[in-house]
Design an enzyme around this catalytic site. Structure first.
Site, PDB file in Angstrom:
ATOM      1  N   ASP A 271       1.043  -1.171  -0.178  1.00 22.73           N
ATOM      2  CA  ASP A 271      -0.118   0.186   0.145  1.00 22.73           C
ATOM      3  C   ASP A 271       0.970   1.112   0.080  1.00 22.73           C
ATOM      4  O   ASP A 271       2.132   1.122   0.207  1.00 22.73           O
ATOM      5  CB  ASP A 271      -0.915  -0.097   1.117  1.00 22.73           C
ATOM      6  CG  ASP A 271      -2.114   1.062   1.161  1.00 22.73           C
ATOM      7  OD1 ASP A 271      -3.228   0.767   1.689  1.00 22.73           O
ATOM      8  OD2 ASP A 271      -1.775   1.614   0.199  1.00 22.73           O
TER       9      ASP A 271
HETATM   10  C1  GLC Z   1      -4.078   4.677  -0.050  1.00 23.68           C
HETATM   11  C2  GLC Z   1      -4.886   3.261   0.173  1.00 23.68           C
HETATM   12  C3  GLC Z   1      -4.982   2.150  -0.926  1.00 23.68           C
HETATM   13  C4  GLC Z   1      -4.943   3.044  -2.333  1.00 23.68           C
HETATM   14  C5  GLC Z   1      -3.470   3.517  -2.329  1.00 23.68           C
HETATM   15  C6  GLC Z   1      -3.363   4.678  -3.447  1.00 23.68           C
HETATM   16  O1  GLC Z   1      -3.319   4.886   0.996  1.00 23.68           O
HETATM   17  O2  GLC Z   1      -4.877   2.436   1.368  1.00 23.68           O
HETATM   18  O3  GLC Z   1      -6.213   1.568  -0.851  1.00 23.68           O
HETATM   19  O4  GLC Z   1      -4.942   2.288  -3.430  1.00 23.68           O
HETATM   20  O5  GLC Z   1      -3.299   4.505  -1.170  1.00 23.68           O
HETATM   21  O6  GLC Z   1      -4.122   5.876  -3.557  1.00 23.68           O
END
Ligand code: GLC
Length: 753
Positions: A271
């Protein structure tokens, strides 16, 4: 013997080499040529929204698809291309306008994940996924960062709107359908967040302390199904730790379980800003570090040079990522994209699909649909005029519009008092203006602020009784990434409650009906007020066509067929996870760069999953706790008879069939749920567990369908921690065929030796 073995080994090697595809050979050749620095460069993204690495021969990476969540990095020396990754689970989430460009780049805001799972219709969900993937293709996005599929462990988790259910089977089947749909376009899906990311409070540092059995049966099971039945090309690990170690750094989960046991063969990414030790992440099999920061690249190089990381692990990740990059749409010969998806067609898809996920909770005296001929509606509640399409954060979608309840009702031919509408719209505008800096913040760190409900005097309500034939009250809730919901949001506010009491009293005194529409992203309290209105429709946050979708149901044009994918408790304190959830324990969710200092705060620095496998209805049913609305519950404008249930063993399969007939007066679809009660002699088991479900086609009155489902005996197993095996205990199993977890229509038994 020896000769034979040698021959076989040689043949296998020959086949393996010969069977290597052209692409595999190309990749092997590339890895040979790549320096360690180039490998590390590839495994680390180009920064949030492509901001870190700007100038490349392809131009400024953040301008390739502005607003996309990130990109991989091209390696110019080897003419190694890149790919674009964009959110999200409810639609492609990119900037809707671009600097120095006249055009717009709107995307369709489809219904939130929780509404999709409420359809219990994997065919429909696959079609929504396909529409999302189609928009991704047209906008040059190669990986869609969805579906979001973490378990609804507790009603207050801020991101439950993006996720599907308290049950792993419904979660996994829904996710697999979305993945298949997205990937039909050649775009990669990315189920997330693997695993046990069930709270937003201190999400980047929280340590989930959970038993192996609960992990396997509840928190990993959905991902297992999604991988085996969806075959995703990518997957995203979660921010949190599990039993002390960041998931993205755990080889036992990312490689041993996900790859070796479940057969996942794609690319694993972190993430955004997740994890702290790049060498551990690469060793674990987490191939891509997103969005990517310089220090991570350096750390990989240093770790290999210092012997802390085997370059073989780096090569394994590089190979998986190269496969993804070269198989991605934008890197197919002659590929182009036109930035003109069929938004009109997709608006139809979201409007129709949303109606199938709305859940009719109450409908006394056939209060709904609104009697034909009635046109004058008294429309109460701020959310009626400021309708909520979805949740905030990365799961939002920068859409062209949101159809409000007012517009939806007017489009359906109803009329609403323009003076009342003006009152509400003005109130909403003022309330938003007072919170502007919060409302307009796009990203995760600011949940969209809801205006408080607008109070109405008894005189104003009396005036509506004179004017209107029917009253509708919409109650709205927003929620979003980064924050868990406050307990106050679970309950009605005083203004909402008095509005409900006063409108019901006034309209019922005049013999007129009242329907409540819930425009929410997660469970709210209903037990204390559900007796007041004649009807209650849970519309969830149904996407940009929401007002039209609700009007389609209120007018009877569509017959609601949704069922609840989670339990609606009477009180938060009834829930098994409440004592181990950060209820109103606000912490500043520190920025992505700096981590919160672990001070051992319960439910913030660590969360104990003491309820084990007893999540949701597994908790409530096993303890026979009263609920407001049970898991799997949902009404229809028609009724269905269940008959002629048959359950038969054939080998390892348990074949189930039941005849469903429409015994009412309007066409409708029924969701058939199959729960199993195990003997429970040698293992503690929940009172029942969902083991299969199916939705009928649209049945006309009097028509019927024989619904067939097949279970495997293995589906009856539970995870035994001592032997670390899945075990099916012998004995008599009850197979319940049900309309909801607490409305069992027929029960058969099956023996397992
Ligand atoms: C965010 C989220 C994730 C998302 C990523 C990109 O913090 O936790 O679900 O796809 O970052 O935006």
């Amino acid at each position: 013997m020896k000769k034979t073995l040698l021959f076989l080994a040689g043949a296998a090697l020959l086949c393996a080499t010969a069977c290597k595809s052209e692409l595999d050979k190309k990749i092997d050749g590339l890895v040979e040529q790549m320096t360690l620095e180039e490998k590390a460069r590839l495994l680390v993204g180009t920064g949030n929204e492509g901001r870190w690495v700007s100038e490349t021969s392809y131009g400024d990476m953040k301008n390739i698809v502005p607003g996309a969540a990130g990109t991989t990095c091209p390696i110019e020396r080897l003419e190694l291309p890149f790919i674009i990754l964009s959110d999200g689970p409810a639609g492609v989430n990119i900037d809707s306008t671009r600097e120095n460009e006249p055009g717009t780049y709107y995307c369709t805001h489809f219904p939130i994940g929780t509404l999709l799972s409420s359809t219990w219709n994997t065919q429909l969900v696959e079609h929504v996924g396909q529409s999302i993937g189609d928009e991704a293709i047209h906008y040059g996005v190669d990986v869609v960062l969805g579906p979001g599929m973490n378990i609804h462990r507790h009603p207050l988790n801020g991101r439950n709107f993006e996720y599907y259910s308290e049950d792993p089977l419904l979660t996994g089947k829904t996710a697999a359908a979305v993945i298949r749909g997205i990937q039909k376009n050649g775009v990669a899906a990315c189920p997330k967040h693997f695993a046990a990311n069930n709270q937003e409070t201190n999400r980047m540092g929280n340590d989930v302390q959970v038993s192996q059995r609960a992990l396997r049966e509840i928190y990993l099971k959905g991902f297992e199904l999604a991988v085996k039945e969806g075959h995703p090309k990518t997957l995203m690990t979660s921010y949190n730790k599990i039993n002390g170690v960041s998931v993205s750094e755990r080889r036992d989960l990312v490689t041993d379980f996900l790859r070796d046991e479940c057969g996942f063969d794609g690319t694993v990414m972190t993430d955004w800003y997740g994890g702290d030790h790049p060498e551990d992440q690469i060793h674990a099999g987490n191939d891509l570090l997103m969005p990517g920061q310089q220090w991570q690249m350096d750390s990989i190089v240093n770790a290999v040079n210092a012997g802390r990381l085997d370059e073989k692990d780096v090569d394994a990740s590089v190979k998986r990522l190269l496969k993804l990059i070269y198989e991605s749409p934008r890197n197919q010969a002659g590929h182009t994209y036109d930035n003109t998806p069929d938004l009109k067609a997709h608006a139809e898809v979201t409007r129709q699909s949303a109606t199938e996920g709305m859940v009719l909770l109450k409908n006394d005296g056939q209060a709904l649909p609104i009697a034909s001929g009635m046109k004058e509606i008294a429309l109460f509640g701020c959310a009626s005029y400021d309708f909520i399409a979805g949740g905030s954060g990365s799961g939002d979608v920068r859409r062209a519009y949101t159809v409000s309840m007012l517009e939806g009702l007017q489009n359906a031919g109803y009329s609403v008092d323009p003076l009342l509408a003006a009152r509400y719209e003005d109130f909403v505008k003022q309330s938003i203006a007072a919170n502007l800096e919060k409302v307009t913040a796009r990203f995760a760190d600011m949940v969209r602020i809801r205006p408080d409900e607008m109070p109405l005097t008894e005189q104003e309500i009396a005036a509506q009784v004179q004017r209107a034939e029917y009253a509708i009250i919409t109650l709205g809730r927003t929620q979003g990434e980064y924050y868990d919901r406050k307990s106050s949001e679970f309950y009605l506010s005083d203004v909402e409650r008095s509005l409900l009491v006063n409108v019901c009293r006034a309209f019922h005194a005049a013999g007129k009906k009242v329907a409540v529409v819930l425009n929410i992203g997660g469970v709210i309290e209903t037990a204390s007020w559900k007796e007041l209105p004649d009807a209650i429709l849970c519309a969830w946050q149904p996407g940009q066509e929401g007002g039209n979708s609700v009007a389609d149901i209120l007018s009877g044009k569509a017959n609601p067929s949704g069922k609840l994918p989670m339990t609606w408790p009477v009180a938060l304190s009834d829930d098994g996870a409440t004592v181990n959830f950060p209820v109103d324990q606000t912490t500043e969710n520190v920025s992505v760069a700096s981590r919160r200092k672990d001070v051992g705060e319960k439910n913030v620095d660590f969360t104990r999953y003491d309820e084990g496998i007893y999540v949701g209805y597994r908790w409530y049913d096993t303890r026979a706790i009263e609920v407001s609305y049970p898991f799997g519950y949902g009404l229809s404008y028609t009724t269905f008879q269940y008959s002629d249930a048959k359950v038969a063993r054939s080998g390892k399969n348990i074949n189930i069939s039941v005849n469903i007939s429409n015994s009412g007066s309007v066409a409708g679809k029924e969701v058939v749920e199959v729960y199993v009660t195990a003997p429970g002699a040698s293992m503690d088991k929940p009172a029942k567990e969902l083991k299969a479900f199916a939705k009928t086609a649209l049945l006309n009155p009097g028509k019927s369908e024989v619904v067939k489902m097949t279970l495997s005996v293995d589906d009856l197993s539970s995870y035994d921690e001592d032997s670390q095996q899945w075990i099916v205990e012998a004995g008599t199993y009850k197979i319940h065929i049900a309309n909801s977890s607490r409305d069992i229509r027929l029960t058969e038994t099956v023996e397992v030796k």
